[in-house]
Design a protein around this motif. Structure first.
Motif, PDB file in Angstrom:
ATOM      1  N   LEU A 146       0.818  -1.206   0.000  1.00  0.00           N
ATOM      2  CA  LEU A 146       0.000   0.000   0.000  1.00  0.00           C
ATOM      3  C   LEU A 146       0.857   1.264   0.000  1.00  0.00           C
ATOM      4  CD1 LEU A 146      -2.715  -1.110   2.581  1.00  0.00           C
ATOM      5  CD2 LEU A 146      -2.893  -1.108   0.085  1.00  0.00           C
ATOM      6  N   GLY A 147       2.168   1.086   0.152  1.00  0.00           N
ATOM      7  CA  GLY A 147       3.081   2.211   0.185  1.00  0.00           C
ATOM      8  C   GLY A 147       3.217   2.758   1.586  1.00  0.00           C
ATOM      9  N   ILE A 148       4.217   2.306   2.328  1.00  0.00           N
ATOM     10  CA  ILE A 148       4.393   2.744   3.711  1.00  0.00           C
ATOM     11  C   ILE A 148       5.826   3.204   3.954  1.00  0.00           C
ATOM     12  CG2 ILE A 148       2.563   1.243   4.597  1.00  0.00           C
ATOM     13  CD1 ILE A 148       4.745  -0.624   5.694  1.00  0.00           C
ATOM     14  N   ASP A 149       5.964   4.069   4.941  1.00  0.00           N
ATOM     15  CA  ASP A 149       7.267   4.490   5.442  1.00  0.00           C
ATOM     16  C   ASP A 149       7.581   3.844   6.786  1.00  0.00           C
ATOM     17  OD1 ASP A 149       7.727   6.664   3.385  1.00  0.00           O
ATOM     18  OD2 ASP A 149       5.872   7.393   4.314  1.00  0.00           O
ATOM     19  N   VAL A 150       6.515   3.512   7.522  1.00  0.00           N
ATOM     20  CA  VAL A 150       6.643   2.974   8.877  1.00  0.00           C
ATOM     21  C   VAL A 150       5.686   1.798   9.036  1.00  0.00           C
ATOM     22  CG1 VAL A 150       6.463   3.483  11.352  1.00  0.00           C
ATOM     23  CG2 VAL A 150       7.134   5.294   9.753  1.00  0.00           C
ATOM     24  N   TYR A 151       6.146   0.753   9.704  1.00  0.00           N
ATOM     25  CA  TYR A 151       5.303  -0.381  10.085  1.00  0.00           C
ATOM     26  C   TYR A 151       5.226  -0.327  11.609  1.00  0.00           C
ATOM     27  CZ  TYR A 151       3.800  -5.365  10.102  1.00  0.00           C
ATOM     28  OH  TYR A 151       3.126  -6.567  10.251  1.00  0.00           O
ATOM     29  N   ALA A 152       4.046  -0.044  12.147  1.00  0.00           N
ATOM     30  CA  ALA A 152       3.872   0.176  13.581  1.00  0.00           C
ATOM     31  C   ALA A 152       3.039  -0.943  14.187  1.00  0.00           C
ATOM     32  CB  ALA A 152       3.190   1.518  13.829  1.00  0.00           C
ATOM     33  N   GLU A 167      13.371 -10.223  16.135  1.00  0.00           N
ATOM     34  CA  GLU A 167      13.663 -10.922  14.875  1.00  0.00           C
ATOM     35  C   GLU A 167      12.657 -10.524  13.800  1.00  0.00           C
ATOM     36  OE1 GLU A 167      13.154 -13.672  11.726  1.00  0.00           O
ATOM     37  OE2 GLU A 167      11.739 -13.577  13.415  1.00  0.00           O
ATOM     38  N   ARG A 168      11.397 -10.452  14.166  1.00  0.00           N
ATOM     39  CA  ARG A 168      10.361 -10.089  13.197  1.00  0.00           C
ATOM     40  C   ARG A 168      10.549  -8.655  12.712  1.00  0.00           C
ATOM     41  NH1 ARG A 168       4.969 -12.562  16.233  1.00  0.00           N
ATOM     42  NH2 ARG A 168       5.449 -14.781  15.892  1.00  0.00           N
ATOM     43  N   ALA A 169      10.818  -7.746  13.653  1.00  0.00           N
ATOM     44  CA  ALA A 169      10.967  -6.340  13.282  1.00  0.00           C
ATOM     45  C   ALA A 169      12.149  -6.133  12.347  1.00  0.00           C
ATOM     46  CB  ALA A 169      11.137  -5.484  14.534  1.00  0.00           C
ATOM     47  N   GLN A 170      13.268  -6.772  12.649  1.00  0.00           N
ATOM     48  CA  GLN A 170      14.444  -6.619  11.785  1.00  0.00           C
ATOM     49  C   GLN A 170      14.169  -7.163  10.391  1.00  0.00           C
ATOM     50  OE1 GLN A 170      18.083  -8.947  12.538  1.00  0.00           O
ATOM     51  NE2 GLN A 170      19.194  -7.003  12.442  1.00  0.00           N
ATOM     52  N   ARG A 171      13.467  -8.291  10.322  1.00  0.00           N
ATOM     53  CA  ARG A 171      13.154  -8.880   9.019  1.00  0.00           C
ATOM     54  C   ARG A 171      12.237  -7.961   8.211  1.00  0.00           C
ATOM     55  NH1 ARG A 171      11.029 -13.261  10.668  1.00  0.00           N
ATOM     56  NH2 ARG A 171       8.830 -12.738  10.382  1.00  0.00           N
ATOM     57  N   ILE A 172      11.228  -7.411   8.850  1.00  0.00           N
ATOM     58  CA  ILE A 172      10.303  -6.521   8.144  1.00  0.00           C
ATOM     59  C   ILE A 172      11.028  -5.258   7.670  1.00  0.00           C
ATOM     60  CG2 ILE A 172       8.267  -5.044   8.439  1.00  0.00           C
ATOM     61  CD1 ILE A 172       7.260  -7.278  10.406  1.00  0.00           C
ATOM     62  N   ALA A 173      11.863  -4.694   8.550  1.00  0.00           N
ATOM     63  CA  ALA A 173      12.578  -3.476   8.197  1.00  0.00           C
ATOM     64  C   ALA A 173      13.470  -3.686   6.977  1.00  0.00           C
ATOM     65  CB  ALA A 173      13.414  -2.996   9.379  1.00  0.00           C
ATOM     66  N   THR A 174      14.247  -4.757   6.993  1.00  0.00           N
ATOM     67  CA  THR A 174      15.202  -4.964   5.910  1.00  0.00           C
ATOM     68  C   THR A 174      14.546  -5.466   4.633  1.00  0.00           C
ATOM     69  OG1 THR A 174      15.707  -7.185   6.782  1.00  0.00           O
ATOM     70  CG2 THR A 174      17.118  -5.372   7.496  1.00  0.00           C
ATOM     71  N   THR A 175      13.481  -6.234   4.764  1.00  0.00           N
ATOM     72  CA  THR A 175      12.793  -6.747   3.578  1.00  0.00           C
ATOM     73  C   THR A 175      12.075  -5.635   2.822  1.00  0.00           C
ATOM     74  OG1 THR A 175      12.471  -8.925   4.569  1.00  0.00           O
ATOM     75  CG2 THR A 175      11.018  -8.343   2.739  1.00  0.00           C
ATOM     76  N   HIS A 176      11.416  -4.744   3.585  1.00  0.00           N
ATOM     77  CA  HIS A 176      10.567  -3.740   2.954  1.00  0.00           C
ATOM     78  C   HIS A 176      11.159  -2.329   3.016  1.00  0.00           C
ATOM     79  CE1 HIS A 176       7.514  -6.774   2.406  1.00  0.00           C
ATOM     80  NE2 HIS A 176       7.663  -7.124   3.674  1.00  0.00           N
ATOM     81  N   ARG A 177      12.341  -2.198   3.628  1.00  0.00           N
ATOM     82  CA  ARG A 177      13.038  -0.919   3.713  1.00  0.00           C
ATOM     83  C   ARG A 177      12.167   0.156   4.344  1.00  0.00           C
ATOM     84  NH1 ARG A 177      18.352  -1.863   3.717  1.00  0.00           N
ATOM     85  NH2 ARG A 177      18.920  -3.345   2.083  1.00  0.00           N
ATOM     86  N   VAL A 178      11.642  -0.178   5.510  1.00  0.00           N
ATOM     87  CA  VAL A 178      10.784   0.755   6.245  1.00  0.00           C
ATOM     88  C   VAL A 178      11.249   0.843   7.694  1.00  0.00           C
ATOM     89  CG1 VAL A 178       8.758   0.359   4.802  1.00  0.00           C
ATOM     90  CG2 VAL A 178       9.121  -1.075   6.829  1.00  0.00           C
ATOM     91  N   TRP A 179      10.904   1.939   8.337  1.00  0.00           N
ATOM     92  CA  TRP A 179      11.055   2.034   9.781  1.00  0.00           C
ATOM     93  C   TRP A 179      10.066   1.064  10.424  1.00  0.00           C
ATOM     94  CZ3 TRP A 179      14.529   5.409  12.145  1.00  0.00           C
ATOM     95  CH2 TRP A 179      15.131   6.356  11.311  1.00  0.00           C
ATOM     96  N   VAL A 180      10.436   0.479  11.546  1.00  0.00           N
ATOM     97  CA  VAL A 180       9.545  -0.418  12.276  1.00  0.00           C
ATOM     98  C   VAL A 180       9.503   0.027  13.744  1.00  0.00           C
ATOM     99  CG1 VAL A 180       9.074  -2.776  13.031  1.00  0.00           C
ATOM    100  CG2 VAL A 180      10.000  -2.362  10.738  1.00  0.00           C
TER     101      VAL A 180
END
Length: 226
Positions: A146-152, A167-180
């Motif tokens: 959907l186009g995000i900058d942050v996953y909260a 582990e989940r947060a790091q994976r999401i951040a690096t996979t999708h290049r977003v702040w978590v």
């Protein structure tokens, strides 16, 4: 944008007291967005009543958000029997998101939400998640699409499983290049969570922790996103 994660003390089912604790965190953090844990307004009490968007007990939190110019993302049971994220601003309260992936005994009471949600805050797009959502790759994929900058995310984990949100947060951040941003429940609550993990944190799009707190209730931290 200044982004904070908070893990306030929680009295089981005492929405009024918990809303005041949330308000204290909002005033202390002075952030544009403050993320709170799963079911932060009631505790992890799966039979707890729905918290409506016009519940007068939320007034202190609405007032604090008005003073600080904050959007507070809080957790509570919401209508339709969902585990929800309530978006609180100085203008009032709305249901922003309904947890899509239920865990354990949650399905005995709650229904899963059916769609990812993104909020636009001053041009920053914030995708929303609750606990088990973060462990389902499809959730992050659909939300990121959907186009995000942050996953909260607001989460609850046992202290012995404190590494799981990391582990989940790091994976999401690096996979999708977003702040978590992960707000993790601290202290004790229902459902057998006698010692919750705490350790709320914020990760950069490169998967690096830029802000973290400890395990005690009442802690918060913030960072400025660029």
């Amino acid at each position: 944008m200044r982004l904070a994660v908070a893990q306030p003390p929680c009295v089981p089912l005492d929405v009024a007291q918990n809303a005041r604790a949330h308000a204290d965190a909002v005033r202390a953090a002075r952030a544009r967005v403050v993320v709170f844990p799963e079911l932060s307004l009631t505790g992890y009490e799966l039979q707890g009543p729905v918290v409506s968007v016009d519940d007068p007990r939320l007034a202190p939190l609405v007032d604090a958000c008005a003073e600080a110019g904050t959007l507070a993302l809080t957790g509570a049971p919401v209508a339709g029997d969902h585990i929800g994220v309530l978006a609180v601003t100085g203008d009032g309260v709305t249901v922003a998101y309904r947890k899509m992936w239920l865990g354990g005994a949650e399905a005995q009471r709650f229904r899963p939400g059916d769609t990812p949600r993104v909020l636009d805050v001053d041009g920053w797009r914030i995708g929303l998640a609750v606990c088990k959502d973060t462990g389902v790759a499809a959730h992050a994929q659909r939300t990121a699409a959907l186009g995000i900058d942050v996953y909260a995310a607001g989460v609850l984990e046992l202290a012995r499983d404190a590494g799981v949100p990391d582990e989940r947060a790091q994976r999401i951040a690096t996979t999708h290049r977003v702040w978590v941003a992960v707000a993790s429940f601290a202290g004790s609550t229902g459902g057998g969570y006698t010692e919750a993990a705490g350790r709320s944190a914020i990760w950069t799009p490169r998967g690096e922790v830029t802000a973290r707190v400890g395990t005690a209730p009442g802690e918060w931290t913030a960072t400025t996103l660029h």
